[in-house]
Write a protein that holds these residues in place. Structure first.
Motif, mmCIF file in Angstrom:
data_model
loop_
_atom_site.group_PDB
_atom_site.id
_atom_site.type_symbol
_atom_site.label_atom_id
_atom_site.label_comp_id
_atom_site.label_asym_id
_atom_site.label_seq_id
_atom_site.Cartn_x
_atom_site.Cartn_y
_atom_site.Cartn_z
ATOM 1 N N PRO A 2 0.838 -1.212 0.000
ATOM 2 C CA PRO A 2 0.000 0.000 0.000
ATOM 3 C C PRO A 2 0.866 1.253 0.000
ATOM 4 O O PRO A 2 1.867 1.321 0.707
ATOM 5 N N LEU A 3 0.472 2.224 -0.808
ATOM 6 C CA LEU A 3 1.201 3.488 -0.847
ATOM 7 C C LEU A 3 0.752 4.388 0.290
ATOM 8 O O LEU A 3 -0.351 4.250 0.816
ATOM 9 N N MET A 4 1.611 5.297 0.668
ATOM 10 C CA MET A 4 1.234 6.328 1.609
ATOM 11 C C MET A 4 1.704 7.667 1.053
ATOM 12 O O MET A 4 2.565 7.707 0.163
ATOM 13 N N TRP A 5 1.105 8.718 1.521
ATOM 14 C CA TRP A 5 1.525 10.068 1.126
ATOM 15 C C TRP A 5 2.354 10.605 2.267
ATOM 16 O O TRP A 5 1.862 10.787 3.381
ATOM 17 N N ALA A 6 3.634 10.839 2.010
ATOM 18 C CA ALA A 6 4.541 11.322 3.052
ATOM 19 C C ALA A 6 4.847 12.791 2.821
ATOM 20 O O ALA A 6 5.213 13.192 1.715
ATOM 21 N N PHE A 7 4.712 13.576 3.873
ATOM 22 C CA PHE A 7 4.852 15.034 3.788
ATOM 23 C C PHE A 7 5.857 15.524 4.812
ATOM 24 O O PHE A 7 5.797 15.146 5.987
ATOM 25 N N GLU A 8 6.790 16.345 4.364
ATOM 26 C CA GLU A 8 7.782 16.936 5.257
ATOM 27 C C GLU A 8 7.400 18.401 5.478
ATOM 28 O O GLU A 8 7.416 19.196 4.546
ATOM 29 N N TRP A 9 7.060 18.724 6.712
ATOM 30 C CA TRP A 9 6.473 20.014 7.065
ATOM 31 C C TRP A 9 7.576 21.032 7.338
ATOM 32 O O TRP A 9 8.157 21.072 8.420
ATOM 33 N N HIS A 10 7.887 21.894 6.378
ATOM 34 C CA HIS A 10 8.975 22.863 6.518
ATOM 35 C C HIS A 10 8.573 24.065 7.382
ATOM 36 O O HIS A 10 9.356 24.529 8.202
ATOM 37 N N ASP A 11 7.376 24.585 7.156
ATOM 38 C CA ASP A 11 6.923 25.774 7.883
ATOM 39 C C ASP A 11 5.730 25.395 8.752
ATOM 40 O O ASP A 11 4.583 25.415 8.304
ATOM 41 N N THR A 12 5.995 25.037 9.993
ATOM 42 C CA THR A 12 4.922 24.563 10.875
ATOM 43 C C THR A 12 4.033 25.693 11.390
ATOM 44 O O THR A 12 3.037 25.424 12.063
ATOM 45 N N SER A 13 4.372 26.945 11.061
ATOM 46 C CA SER A 13 3.478 28.053 11.432
ATOM 47 C C SER A 13 2.288 28.126 10.477
ATOM 48 O O SER A 13 1.314 28.827 10.746
ATOM 49 N N LYS A 14 2.377 27.421 9.361
ATOM 50 C CA LYS A 14 1.289 27.382 8.380
ATOM 51 C C LYS A 14 0.610 26.023 8.421
ATOM 52 O O LYS A 14 1.258 24.993 8.602
ATOM 53 N N ASP A 15 -0.710 26.036 8.249
ATOM 54 C CA ASP A 15 -1.487 24.801 8.317
ATOM 55 C C ASP A 15 -1.346 23.980 7.041
ATOM 56 O O ASP A 15 -1.061 24.505 5.963
ATOM 57 N N LEU A 16 -1.594 22.693 7.187
ATOM 58 C CA LEU A 16 -1.633 21.766 6.060
ATOM 59 C C LEU A 16 -3.090 21.592 5.661
ATOM 60 O O LEU A 16 -3.907 21.120 6.450
ATOM 61 N N ILE A 17 -3.410 21.997 4.430
ATOM 62 C CA ILE A 17 -4.790 21.918 3.944
ATOM 63 C C ILE A 17 -4.830 21.001 2.719
ATOM 64 O O ILE A 17 -4.161 21.261 1.716
ATOM 65 N N LEU A 18 -5.605 19.933 2.815
ATOM 66 C CA LEU A 18 -5.806 19.005 1.710
ATOM 67 C C LEU A 18 -7.281 18.978 1.367
ATOM 68 O O LEU A 18 -8.137 19.017 2.252
ATOM 69 N N ARG A 19 -7.569 18.910 0.070
ATOM 70 C CA ARG A 19 -8.961 18.928 -0.385
ATOM 71 C C ARG A 19 -9.274 17.659 -1.162
ATOM 72 O O ARG A 19 -8.515 17.250 -2.046
ATOM 73 N N ARG A 20 -10.407 17.070 -0.837
ATOM 74 C CA ARG A 20 -10.849 15.867 -1.534
ATOM 75 C C ARG A 20 -10.997 16.157 -3.029
ATOM 76 O O ARG A 20 -11.582 17.164 -3.430
ATOM 77 N N GLY A 21 -10.468 15.268 -3.851
ATOM 78 C CA GLY A 21 -10.594 15.393 -5.305
ATOM 79 C C GLY A 21 -9.414 16.075 -5.967
ATOM 80 O O GLY A 21 -9.256 15.980 -7.190
ATOM 81 N N GLU A 22 -8.575 16.763 -5.172
ATOM 82 C CA GLU A 22 -7.386 17.381 -5.756
ATOM 83 C C GLU A 22 -6.284 16.342 -5.932
ATOM 84 O O GLU A 22 -6.210 15.378 -5.162
ATOM 85 N N PRO A 23 -5.410 16.520 -6.932
ATOM 86 C CA PRO A 23 -4.292 15.585 -7.104
ATOM 87 C C PRO A 23 -3.436 15.522 -5.839
ATOM 88 O O PRO A 23 -3.054 16.557 -5.290
ATOM 89 N N LEU A 24 -3.166 14.316 -5.380
ATOM 90 C CA LEU A 24 -2.372 14.119 -4.159
ATOM 91 C C LEU A 24 -0.920 13.772 -4.512
ATOM 92 O O LEU A 24 0.009 14.294 -3.921
ATOM 93 N N PHE A 25 -0.752 12.868 -5.478
ATOM 94 C CA PHE A 25 0.584 12.537 -5.973
ATOM 95 C C PHE A 25 0.463 11.893 -7.347
ATOM 96 O O PHE A 25 -0.622 11.537 -7.788
ATOM 97 N N TYR A 26 1.609 11.769 -8.017
ATOM 98 C CA TYR A 26 1.675 11.123 -9.329
ATOM 99 C C TYR A 26 2.411 9.794 -9.204
ATOM 100 O O TYR A 26 3.273 9.620 -8.329
#
Length: 257
Positions: free
Chosen positions: A171-195
């Motif tokens: 199973p794949l996972m989406w791995a994210f490295e959070w550079h600026d933790t003062s800004k929120d992480l916003i993900l939207r259903r239906g938007e491209p997540l990865f290629y």
């Protein structure tokens, strides 16, 4: 002397024609949330001019080799630390969240701080049931959505990986490295997540992506390799062992009525 720069390969045989890659979900629970991967295509572009980029063979060839996996959830996540300094995720959407706060930990986790690549960049993982399989040697490269414009850029970078799906259907996972933790992480259903990019033994061979059956043979093989990452540092060292127990055929295209 004239030099022929064209490389020839057989028109028939096991290494000619399209490479078939199967995709499937490792679980049925909530399956309707997960859209099928689709070929990258920049829609509604101008093709009226003969020199338009939309008609450029190089652009068309590149786009045809990438497949898009879309985000299945709406998430608005912040980063914080408790009174003891322990890092944790914050559901910024609160009661307005599409996912109950008690369920977020089932789909998104923060990697143990000792395992971050950089001490000031938290690593977040979105757990997904997408899996790919092939009966030929095919490498999958998972990478960021470089062709997708976001009005609110992610506050960090995604890092993927490259591995052979014929030997390591996981199973794949989406791995994210959070550079600026003062800004929120916003993900939207239906938007491209990865290629996903697939490479076979021949850079000119097209990829045919089909939905695959989760057969008993496939499930048994996946059980044999599952969880190995928890016990071995260099998982790639197990590829020969995996190949020795792999049945010749694991990909069975799903037939729909």
């Amino acid at each position: 002397m004239q030099v022929n720069l064209e490389f020839e390969r057989p028109e028939e045989g096991p290494t000619s024609g399209p490479v078939t890659v199967g995709w499937f979900l490792t679980k049925d629970k909530g399956a309707i949330l997960y859209d099928p991967p689709e070929r990258l295509s920049i829609r509604q572009t101008s093709k009226t001019h003969a020199k338009s980029a939309s008609r450029c063979p190089a652009v068309i060839q590149m786009e045809s080799r990438y497949f898009v996996v879309k985000c299945p959830f709406d998430l608005h996540i912040g980063f914080g630390r408790d009174d003891k300094g322990k890092a944790h995720l914050i559901n910024r959407a609160g009661v307005a969240s599409a996912i109950r706060s008690s369920k977020i930990s089932e789909v998104m986790v923060m990697v143990n701080e000792a395992e971050w690549r950089f001490p000031d960049r938290p690593t977040i993982q979105l757990m997904l049931p997408y899996c790919f399989i092939s009966d030929e040697t095919v490498y999958l490269t998972q990478l960021g959505t470089f062709a997708h414009y976001r009005a609110d850029p992610l506050p960090g970078t995604i890092f993927g990986g490259r591995f052979p799906v014929n030997l390591w259907p996981r199973p794949l996972m989406w791995a994210f490295e959070w550079h600026d933790t003062s800004k929120d992480l916003i993900l939207r259903r239906g938007e491209p997540l990865f290629y996903c990019q697939f490479e076979a033994n021949g850079p000119d061979r097209p990829i045919q992506l089909v939905e695959a059956e989760r057969t008993e043979a496939l499930e048994t093989y996946m059980d044999k390799i599952s969880g190995a990452v928890n016990y071995v540092n260099q998982t790639f060292s197990l590829f020969k062992a995996a190949e020795s127990v792999r049945p010749a055929k694991l990909l069975t295209p799903k037939h729909r009525d």
